[in-house]
Design a protein around this motif. Structure first.
Motif, PDB file in Angstrom:
ATOM      1  N   ILE A 102      35.339  35.453  42.177  1.00 59.14           N
ATOM      2  CA  ILE A 102      35.038  34.785  40.913  1.00 59.14           C
ATOM      3  C   ILE A 102      35.615  33.371  40.908  1.00 59.14           C
ATOM      4  N   GLN A 103      36.821  33.223  41.442  1.00 61.61           N
ATOM      5  CA  GLN A 103      37.424  31.899  41.518  1.00 61.61           C
ATOM      6  C   GLN A 103      36.608  30.994  42.440  1.00 61.61           C
ATOM      7  N   PHE A 104      36.110  31.533  43.541  1.00 57.25           N
ATOM      8  CA  PHE A 104      35.307  30.767  44.498  1.00 57.25           C
ATOM      9  C   PHE A 104      34.060  30.212  43.823  1.00 57.25           C
ATOM     10  N   ILE A 105      33.434  31.018  42.975  1.00 57.72           N
ATOM     11  CA  ILE A 105      32.194  30.602  42.313  1.00 57.72           C
ATOM     12  C   ILE A 105      32.477  29.621  41.180  1.00 57.72           C
ATOM     13  N   LEU A 124      28.044  39.722  39.291  1.00 60.60           N
ATOM     14  CA  LEU A 124      29.309  40.042  39.942  1.00 60.60           C
ATOM     15  C   LEU A 124      30.322  40.448  38.879  1.00 60.60           C
ATOM     16  N   ASP A 125      30.765  41.707  38.903  1.00 62.10           N
ATOM     17  CA  ASP A 125      31.779  42.222  37.986  1.00 62.10           C
ATOM     18  C   ASP A 125      32.985  42.674  38.788  1.00 62.10           C
ATOM     19  N   SER A 126      34.164  42.322  38.330  1.00 64.97           N
ATOM     20  CA  SER A 126      35.393  42.670  39.043  1.00 64.97           C
ATOM     21  C   SER A 126      35.469  44.164  39.327  1.00 64.97           C
ATOM     22  N   GLY A 127      35.752  44.499  40.599  1.00 65.82           N
ATOM     23  CA  GLY A 127      35.906  45.889  40.991  1.00 65.82           C
ATOM     24  C   GLY A 127      34.613  46.625  41.230  1.00 65.82           C
ATOM     25  N   ALA A 179      38.883  38.935  42.359  1.00 65.46           N
ATOM     26  CA  ALA A 179      39.256  37.737  41.598  1.00 65.46           C
ATOM     27  C   ALA A 179      39.036  36.488  42.435  1.00 65.46           C
ATOM     28  N   ASP A 180      39.224  36.612  43.752  1.00 65.97           N
ATOM     29  CA  ASP A 180      38.982  35.461  44.635  1.00 65.97           C
ATOM     30  C   ASP A 180      37.502  35.083  44.651  1.00 65.97           C
TER      31      ASP A 180
END
Length: 352
Positions: A215-218, A184-187, A212-213
């Motif tokens: 990544i924060q969730f993980i 998972l990479d942003s964007g 970003a949400d």
């Protein structure tokens, strides 16, 4: 064969390696897939090879019998069984390890006839993965394509709303046992990589990109990231690696599925328990280096004090209690890469 002849100070078969290469080519499909020795007529070269092998074996029979066997019937029975197995298995051999001789490689048929009590018992290879916990890390809409088994995939689809179910039926499920890692990479669109090397999107929508949400969730569900930018999940072997941007915020994640394969190291027991030499494990990423090290640690710990210096908790898993896959081996964690040598010294001084 030639090694045996050499030890007995007898002549060797000079065409042995050439014939082995020929048999390997046949088994790999480069020639007729039938067993090489089932073809008729045999070539003159094959006949000469077989005749020379038979003659050399007859020469070796007497010194071998004097060295190892009191009962001729045991030798005959083992030889007959080995020949029958070789034919039925297309030239493959059944090997074993002699525990009375530093786990020396031996004929399994002969070992069972002569010294059953000294035969190393191979255990069934059992693969385990806490796959459900990895899927649970992902946002709910990225979990839908995963399934433990194809037979369960339809049940998963049936539980979805109609529109999502129709889309899911249009493509096969992602079987978790085939997944190597999830990226998972942003964007960018989230993907997973399979053992075959194929990369698959986790969503059919091109607009579904990592946020970003996500990544924060993980990251909220895993342990702290160390100096090596890795984290884990308590009680599992999975590894979560982070990519940081210039602001030192996580911009990408690689979730590597950790698997334990019990008894995976049995085939190298001679190198592990039959010698005091070091063993170096080399291989490409994802080739199974860590997996076999876990099994090797468990095997060694059955008879020796075995301690794992676990730099990223990758071998023994995350959390204070190590994963059961390392058996009776102990585990010392390394706070950071800079401390690794100090922890190794501490291990030798205090715990061995």
């Amino acid at each position: 064969f030639n090694d045996m002849q050499n030890r007995l100070a007898l002549p060797q078969n000079p065409t042995k390696l050439e014939m082995k290469a020929k048999m390997n080519r046949a088994s790999d499909g480069h020639q007729d897939s039938n067993n090489l020795w089932e073809r008729r007529p045999l070539s003159s070269a094959d006949l000469r090879y077989a005749a020379l092998d038979a003659a050399l074996l007859l020469d070796a029979y007497k010194p071998l019998r004097e060295l190892a066997w009191n009962d001729e019937n045991q030798l005959i029975a083992a030889t007959a069984e080995r020949a029958a197995n070789a034919v039925s298995w297309g030239g493959a051999r059944w090997i074993g390890f002699d525990t009375a001789k530093d786990f020396a490689l031996t004929s399994a048929e002969l070992q069972q006839q002569l010294r059953t009590a000294n035969t190393f018992d191979f255990s069934p290879i059992i693969a385990e993965t806490d796959e459900a916990k990895v899927v649970g890390l992902l946002p709910e809409d990225l979990r839908e394509l995963f399934s433990h088994e194809e037979a369960l995939a339809e049940k998963l689809v049936e539980s979805m709303p109609y529109e999502r179910a129709s889309a899911a039926r249009a493509r096969p499920p992602i079987i978790l046992s085939t997944v190597v890692d999830i990226v998972l990479d942003s964007g960018r669109r989230p993907t997973c990589t399979l053992k075959s090397g194929e990369r698959i999107y986790l969503s059919d929508s091109e607009e579904r990109v990592t946020t970003a949400d996500d990544i924060q969730f993980i990251t909220a569900q895993v342990g702290e990231f160390g100096s090596d930018k890795r984290a884990g999940m308590d009680g599992t072997l999975h590894r979560i690696s982070a990519i940081y941007n210039r602001e030192r915020k996580i911009a990408g994640l690689t979730i590597r599925l950790g698997r334990s394969v019990a008894h995976n190291a049995d085939m190298i027991v001679d190198s592990l328990r039959g010698t005091n030499r070091s063993v170096l494990v080399l291989g490409e990423p994802g080739s199974g280096k860590t997996t076999i090290i876990r099994a090797a640690a468990a095997l060694l710990a059955e008879h020796h004090t075995t301690i794992i210096i676990d730099t990223s908790n990758e071998i023994g898993g995350d959390g204070t209690i190590p994963h059961r896959c390392i058996g009776h081996a102990r585990r010392m964690m390394v706070p950071s890469l800079d401390d690794q040598s100090a922890v190794m010294v501490e291990c030798v001084q205090n715990h061995t």
